[in-house]
Motif scaffolding. Sequence first.
Motif, mmCIF file in Angstrom:
data_model
loop_
_atom_site.group_PDB
_atom_site.id
_atom_site.type_symbol
_atom_site.label_atom_id
_atom_site.label_comp_id
_atom_site.label_asym_id
_atom_site.label_seq_id
_atom_site.Cartn_x
_atom_site.Cartn_y
_atom_site.Cartn_z
ATOM 1 N N VAL A 103 4.429 5.707 -5.317
ATOM 2 C CA VAL A 103 4.476 5.845 -6.619
ATOM 3 C C VAL A 103 3.484 6.905 -7.534
ATOM 4 N N GLU A 104 2.326 7.161 -6.755
ATOM 5 C CA GLU A 104 1.594 8.130 -7.087
ATOM 6 C C GLU A 104 2.082 9.558 -6.860
ATOM 7 N N MET A 131 6.463 16.716 -4.552
ATOM 8 C CA MET A 131 6.784 16.418 -3.200
ATOM 9 C C MET A 131 8.156 16.001 -3.276
ATOM 10 N N LYS A 132 8.835 16.488 -2.071
ATOM 11 C CA LYS A 132 10.427 15.879 -2.057
ATOM 12 C C LYS A 132 10.291 14.602 -1.339
ATOM 13 N N ILE A 133 11.230 13.976 -1.586
ATOM 14 C CA ILE A 133 11.577 12.701 -1.262
ATOM 15 C C ILE A 133 11.333 12.566 0.236
ATOM 16 N N ASN A 134 11.884 13.654 1.114
ATOM 17 C CA ASN A 134 11.680 13.303 2.401
ATOM 18 C C ASN A 134 10.317 13.717 2.943
ATOM 19 N N GLU A 135 9.645 14.550 2.345
ATOM 20 C CA GLU A 135 8.144 14.796 2.208
ATOM 21 C C GLU A 135 7.398 13.658 2.170
ATOM 22 N N LEU A 185 0.797 -1.143 0.324
ATOM 23 C CA LEU A 185 -0.182 -0.161 0.138
ATOM 24 C C LEU A 185 0.901 1.245 -0.098
ATOM 25 N N LYS A 186 1.790 1.395 0.882
ATOM 26 C CA LYS A 186 2.838 2.435 0.877
ATOM 27 C C LYS A 186 3.510 2.479 -0.202
ATOM 28 N N MET A 187 4.218 1.580 -0.869
ATOM 29 C CA MET A 187 4.797 1.609 -1.967
ATOM 30 C C MET A 187 3.847 2.405 -3.444
#
Length: 377
Positions: free
Chosen positions: A327-328, A335-339, A321-323
Amino acid sequence: MPTATYYATPRQVQELAIQKHLNNQSHISFPEGLTELERKGRLLVQKPSMPPFRENMTPDELDDFLLDIPFSVDRIIDRADNYDSDPSIFEPEMFSDGSDIFCFKHLPYMSEVQHTHDYFELTLVYKGNYKLLFENVTVTLSEGDLCIIPPLSPHNQPLDPSSLVVAIAVRQSTFDTLFGNLLAHQDLVSSFFRHSLYGNGQVNYLRMKTELNQQAINLIQQLAFESNQQDAYANQCSVSLLNIFLIQMLRKYSDTITLYNVEGYLDKDFDFALVPQYIQQNYRTVTLSSLAQTFHFSEAYMSKLIQKHLNRNFVSLLRELKMNKAVEFLSNTRMKINEISEWLGYESVDHFSRTFKRTFGAPPTEYRKEQHSPVEA
């Protein structure tokens, strides 16, 4: 047989049971104890006064209070001769007219023959412990344990004088009224009440480990008093006190609930689709522990349900679910990666990035670049 109304107190039956135990005689049932008191001419013609009540009683004071509450014996004695062959107890024998609840003490050294009744019984271990006999199982209940036994479930509670076990008998119709609003829920507690009230009579019990905090102690002591009063307001006070007590126990200790028989009906009664739906709605923060608590299951049983219905474990389901959400975000937002990592509930960006790479073969930054690179003609 008494031809007029006779009375007794639980203390009289307890003293008789203790004396028989000390003399190595056979243990007696409660109806047998009353019959023996009748033969010895020790039943009371006049109803004694209620014992004095005060708030914040010690366990010993509550014990004395419960032992000295007078009751009418006529209806119980009328069935005493049949109790050995048919150890069933019915509401008309136990509840006075206009009463929906009564509170009493389980007595020591009573017969261990298992009995049934057509009302609900709640037992709270106020002091010490005791062994619950249920079908072919013996379960030790300790101080603070609350056990709800529904109608038609064979059981017994032999104990010794060092323990104080407070019992609350509740008419089935009253229990329905109190918890009707819970029946529409899809969780362990609701399933138990639904099947107890409207099921096929499958034996069961619900056990909850509580703490005897001051609020619980006050409610039980007040319930013991009000449920044995005779004025016009006593019954409504008793129902209200029981409602508050049980709701507070469910609010604080529902994560400790276990059932004697959960496999027998839960798969048919429980809508499992609610579980993945809840996970999807709460994927950022949900844990196996919080998920199990929400549906009033143990973590082990919740894991078993997920594996059975989805053919995967909780961790892999949540990771997927998180992955998919990652991807979305990478494909459709700035959004930044850390966000993204923080939004998805990961403790660190490194953890999120490693998980993403294991799943899709590339870290989040490269995946985003690939998604936004020009398409060759």
